[in-house]
Design a protein around this motif. Structure first.
Motif, PDB file in Angstrom:
ATOM      1  N   GLU A 167      27.491   0.938   8.719  1.00 18.13           N
ATOM      2  CA  GLU A 167      28.886   0.722   8.336  1.00 18.13           C
ATOM      3  C   GLU A 167      29.782   1.743   9.041  1.00 18.13           C
ATOM      4  O   GLU A 167      29.535   2.953   8.965  1.00 18.13           O
ATOM      5  CB  GLU A 167      29.047   0.843   6.816  1.00 18.13           C
ATOM      6  CG  GLU A 167      30.458   0.495   6.356  1.00 18.13           C
ATOM      7  CD  GLU A 167      30.563   0.454   4.847  1.00 18.13           C
ATOM      8  OE1 GLU A 167      31.705   0.415   4.346  1.00 18.13           O
ATOM      9  OE2 GLU A 167      29.518   0.471   4.183  1.00 18.13           O
ATOM     10  N   ASN A 168      30.788   1.258   9.731  1.00 18.85           N
ATOM     11  CA  ASN A 168      31.746   2.126  10.410  1.00 18.85           C
ATOM     12  C   ASN A 168      32.739   2.709   9.405  1.00 18.85           C
ATOM     13  O   ASN A 168      32.908   2.185   8.297  1.00 18.85           O
ATOM     14  CB  ASN A 168      32.500   1.339  11.486  1.00 18.85           C
ATOM     15  CG  ASN A 168      31.562   0.892  12.600  1.00 18.85           C
ATOM     16  OD1 ASN A 168      30.681   1.645  13.016  1.00 18.85           O
ATOM     17  ND2 ASN A 168      31.744  -0.336  13.074  1.00 18.85           N
ATOM     18  N   PRO A 169      33.412   3.800   9.799  1.00 21.66           N
ATOM     19  CA  PRO A 169      34.403   4.406   8.876  1.00 21.66           C
ATOM     20  C   PRO A 169      35.491   3.431   8.454  1.00 21.66           C
ATOM     21  O   PRO A 169      36.038   3.551   7.366  1.00 21.66           O
ATOM     22  CB  PRO A 169      34.974   5.568   9.701  1.00 21.66           C
ATOM     23  CG  PRO A 169      33.883   5.911  10.684  1.00 21.66           C
ATOM     24  CD  PRO A 169      33.206   4.620  11.024  1.00 21.66           C
ATOM     25  N   ASP A 170      35.817   2.469   9.312  1.00 23.31           N
ATOM     26  CA  ASP A 170      36.886   1.542   8.957  1.00 23.31           C
ATOM     27  C   ASP A 170      36.394   0.371   8.112  1.00 23.31           C
ATOM     28  O   ASP A 170      37.149  -0.570   7.850  1.00 23.31           O
ATOM     29  CB  ASP A 170      37.568   1.009  10.219  1.00 23.31           C
ATOM     30  CG  ASP A 170      36.586   0.257  11.122  1.00 23.31           C
ATOM     31  OD1 ASP A 170      35.399   0.191  10.768  1.00 23.31           O
ATOM     32  OD2 ASP A 170      37.024  -0.265  12.167  1.00 23.31           O
ATOM     33  N   GLY A 171      35.129   0.401   7.696  1.00 25.06           N
ATOM     34  CA  GLY A 171      34.594  -0.656   6.839  1.00 25.06           C
ATOM     35  C   GLY A 171      33.896  -1.773   7.586  1.00 25.06           C
ATOM     36  O   GLY A 171      33.231  -2.610   6.975  1.00 25.06           O
ATOM     37  N   THR A 172      34.032  -1.831   8.912  1.00 21.95           N
ATOM     38  CA  THR A 172      33.322  -2.836   9.690  1.00 21.95           C
ATOM     39  C   THR A 172      31.867  -2.428   9.870  1.00 21.95           C
ATOM     40  O   THR A 172      31.495  -1.297   9.574  1.00 21.95           O
ATOM     41  CB  THR A 172      33.985  -3.035  11.063  1.00 21.95           C
ATOM     42  OG1 THR A 172      33.930  -1.783  11.780  1.00 21.95           O
ATOM     43  CG2 THR A 172      35.427  -3.477  10.893  1.00 21.95           C
ATOM     44  N   GLU A 173      31.071  -3.357  10.365  1.00 24.48           N
ATOM     45  CA  GLU A 173      29.649  -3.083  10.543  1.00 24.48           C
ATOM     46  C   GLU A 173      29.306  -3.036  12.028  1.00 24.48           C
ATOM     47  O   GLU A 173      29.825  -3.821  12.830  1.00 24.48           O
ATOM     48  CB  GLU A 173      28.786  -4.139   9.843  1.00 24.48           C
ATOM     49  CG  GLU A 173      28.837  -4.029   8.339  1.00 24.48           C
ATOM     50  CD  GLU A 173      27.883  -4.991   7.658  1.00 24.48           C
ATOM     51  OE1 GLU A 173      27.314  -4.638   6.625  1.00 24.48           O
ATOM     52  OE2 GLU A 173      27.717  -6.119   8.187  1.00 24.48           O
ATOM     53  N   ARG A 174      28.410  -2.137  12.353  1.00 23.49           N
ATOM     54  CA  ARG A 174      27.944  -1.989  13.739  1.00 23.49           C
ATOM     55  C   ARG A 174      26.465  -2.321  13.814  1.00 23.49           C
ATOM     56  O   ARG A 174      25.648  -1.812  13.037  1.00 23.49           O
ATOM     57  CB  ARG A 174      28.165  -0.534  14.206  1.00 23.49           C
ATOM     58  CG  ARG A 174      27.557  -0.225  15.577  1.00 23.49           C
ATOM     59  CD  ARG A 174      27.915   1.174  16.015  1.00 23.49           C
ATOM     60  NE  ARG A 174      27.455   2.188  15.085  1.00 23.49           N
ATOM     61  CZ  ARG A 174      26.228   2.724  15.125  1.00 23.49           C
ATOM     62  NH1 ARG A 174      25.348   2.314  16.022  1.00 23.49           N
ATOM     63  NH2 ARG A 174      25.876   3.665  14.253  1.00 23.49           N
TER      64      ARG A 174
END
Length: 585
Positions: A167-174
């Motif tokens: 999970e990226n800091p902005d809430g998206t997933e990597r």
């Protein structure tokens, strides 16, 4: 001279009796043959269900290594530092694993054992035979199985690939990559093949590839099967189909016996065949009940429940209904603290209670383990809630070994066709609602909400004991009675006493809190704890400093921060964190 009419009657009546008897006999023979085939089909269908379930369990047991690797990767923020040792330990737990691999960004970087590597750092997304399945796995966030395909050792394998996301800091997933387990295809099917051959059955196992509906044969006893019975299940992004038929086909086995009985007389034959027909019909019904009934509780099993629900939904496609999934809270503790027989009594008690409350208005079944299911026919969720509310929140009681025990349940429900229009989707929604209840602390119920997806399940996927064993702090749990028996110690505490294993730690401390405290400090510590608890109430928190003597003879001072708690299963226990003197600052 004219013959008397009775003369003709004496000939015609026996002839008519013979013809009628023969016609009835032929009808019965035809019916017997059909029942024999139906019984064989029920037996083959039951075998297909049993072996398909066992195969699915073998996949689960073997592919759990992908979950464990995924947890390690997420815990360490990337490729595990000690991949080889962890992979070796996982392979020891399953005889079917050929290799364990890690593929960051889809590029295979780590392989254990190294001898299983076919070429160098191959990119799965660049391989024509694998790009479709790995793309499907990544895009759908689904664990998939691909294969079988040829391995370097000369045998075939199945690749289980689990996509991993951060999970990226902005809430998206990597997308990070894949954890992969390669299973030995001949070995994982060997037990099923041997059993089917030993019971004189022909078989064929087929599967689809992820994102593809076409079946491909994985293994078969012969090329062509005549109208086999089949069991289908979904695992690893693929549909698997196991087909079974008898070695000798569907032909009846007793034509010669029937011919012999015919010589004993039409009446005797009809009587005997009628009795045999009834017996075969009874056996067929018995097999059908066995295939659709849970032997422990008497409820529908998973297959029987699915059939009953699917049949009702087909007949009432627009009529509202409520699907419910129920399981027993902390069922493992019921088994661990009493026995598996006590767990069986709890399951039977819940099944009996569900039958009493719901059987007139709902299909009731047992999915397996401690999970039960129900479909309230023709009843929207708003009408079902009053029935479910009291049932979900009350304590259920059962008697075992002369004592009354209690348990609670969690319940999730969803409405048809408002929230789902197929049986599988409907109960997936109810299952998601059940997990929402568990995340809130269990013992209750919840309706499915569209936003409640798989994200919450990750919280339940971590075993609490595994988490506590690796927390950065020495954790101790022991009973608050005269024996002060140790119930739990994590790795930090074990190492604090210069021990390597839990067994070594328990042997050194005699498995008690007294064995932890330096003998010269014990009475002072007990007095201090009692005084602090007396001052704060029956359930409170204490803190005390004392010395410990490690197994290597080192003397250390520790700060003991404890809390006394009343529990349903263990009674009064202490939860304690020990802080070494060096960490007080």
């Amino acid at each position: 001279m004219k013959r008397k009419p009775n003369h003709y009657k004496r000939k015609l009546i026996p002839l008519a009796v013979f013809v009628v008897g023969l016609l009835i006999f032929l009808l019965i023979v035809s019916r017997l043959a059909k029942n024999e085939e139906m019984m064989m089909r029920d037996r083959c269908a039951l075998n297909a269900q049993i072996y398909a379930d066992e195969l699915e369990k073998d996949f689960n047991r073997s592919s759990i290594a992908t979950d464990m690797m995924a947890y390690m990767i997420m815990d360490e923020g990337g490729r595990p530092r000690d991949f080889a040792r962890a992979a070796a330990g996982m392979m020891q737990r399953s005889p079917y694993i050929d290799s364990i691999q890690l593929a960051p960004d889809g590029i295979i970087a780590d392989v254990y054992p190294e001898s299983a590597r076919i070429i160098g750092k191959e990119n799965l997304f660049a391989l024509p035979d694998r790009v479709q399945s790995v793309t499907y796995s990544r895009d759908n966030k689904a664990t998939i199985i691909q294969g079988p395909f040829q391995l370097s050792e000369g045998h075939e394998g199945l690749a289980v690939r689990q996509p991993i996301f951060f999970e990226n800091p902005d809430g998206t997933e990597r997308f990070w990559g894949f954890s992969i387990v390669v299973l030995k295809a001949p070995d994982i099917f060997e037990s099923m093949e041997n059993d089917l051959k030993a019971t004189h059955n022909e078989y064929r196992l087929s599967k689809t590839e992820p994102g593809d509906d076409e079946y491909h044969v994985v293994l078969a006893s012969r090329e062509y099967l005549d109208r086999p019975e089949a069991q289908t299940f979904f695992y690893g992004g693929c549909y698997w189909k196991l087909e079974i038929m008898p070695e000798r086909g569907w032909q009846p086995s007793f034509p010669l016996i029937l011919s012999f009985l015919l010589g004993l007389g039409i009446v005797f034959l009809l009587t005997g065949m009628t009795m045999l027909l009834l017996k075969l019909q009874e056996r067929r019904n018995h097999l059908h009940r066995m295939a659709n009934t849970d032997s422990l509780t008497g409820l529908y099993n998973r297959q029987g429940f699915d059939e009953a629900v699917s049949k009702w939904l087909r007949k009432h496609p627009e009529e509202k209904a409520t699907a419910v999934i129920i399981d027993i809270d902390n069922f493992k503790l019921v088994n661990d603290l009493n026995s598996h027989r006590a767990g069986d009594e709890a399951l039977k008690n819940l099944a009996h209670t569900m039958q009493q409350h719901f059987s007139d208005m709902a299909f009731v079944g047992r999915n397996g383990g401690d999970e039960f299911c129900a479909l309230f026919r023709g009843m929207p969720a708003a009408e079902a809630v009053p029935l479910l509310d009291g049932f979900a929140t009350r304590r259920h009681l059962f008697r075992y070994d002369g004592k009354v025990h209690s348990y609670t349940i969690s319940m999730g429900y969803a409405e048809y066709p408002t929230q789902a229009r197929s049986r599988s989707s409907l109960f997936q929604c109810a299952d998601a609602a059940l997990y929402a209840v568990k995340l809130r602390g269990k013992q209750g119920m919840s309706q499915y909400q569209p936003h409640a997806g798989e994200t919450g399940r990750s919280q339940l996927a971590f075993g609490l004991q595994d988490i506590a064993m690796h927390l950065p702090g020495a954790i101790l749990i022991y009973k608050a009675d005269e024996q002060e028996k140790i119930l739990f110690a994590n790795l930090e505490l074990i190492h604090l006493f210069d021990c390597d294993t839990l067994e070594e730690f328990l042997a050194y401390t005699n498995g008690t809190f007294r064995g932890i405290v330096h003998p010269d400090d014990y009475d002072r510590v007990e007095t201090s704890i009692d005084e602090q608890i007396a001052a704060s109430g029956s359930v409170g928190t204490d803190a005390v400093v004392y010395r410990i003597l490690t197994k290597k003879g080192r003397l250390r001072r520790v700060l003991d921060k404890g809390r006394l708690v009343d529990t349903d299963f263990y009674g009064r226990i202490f939860y304690v964190v020990l802080l070494d003197e060096s960490s007080w600052d």
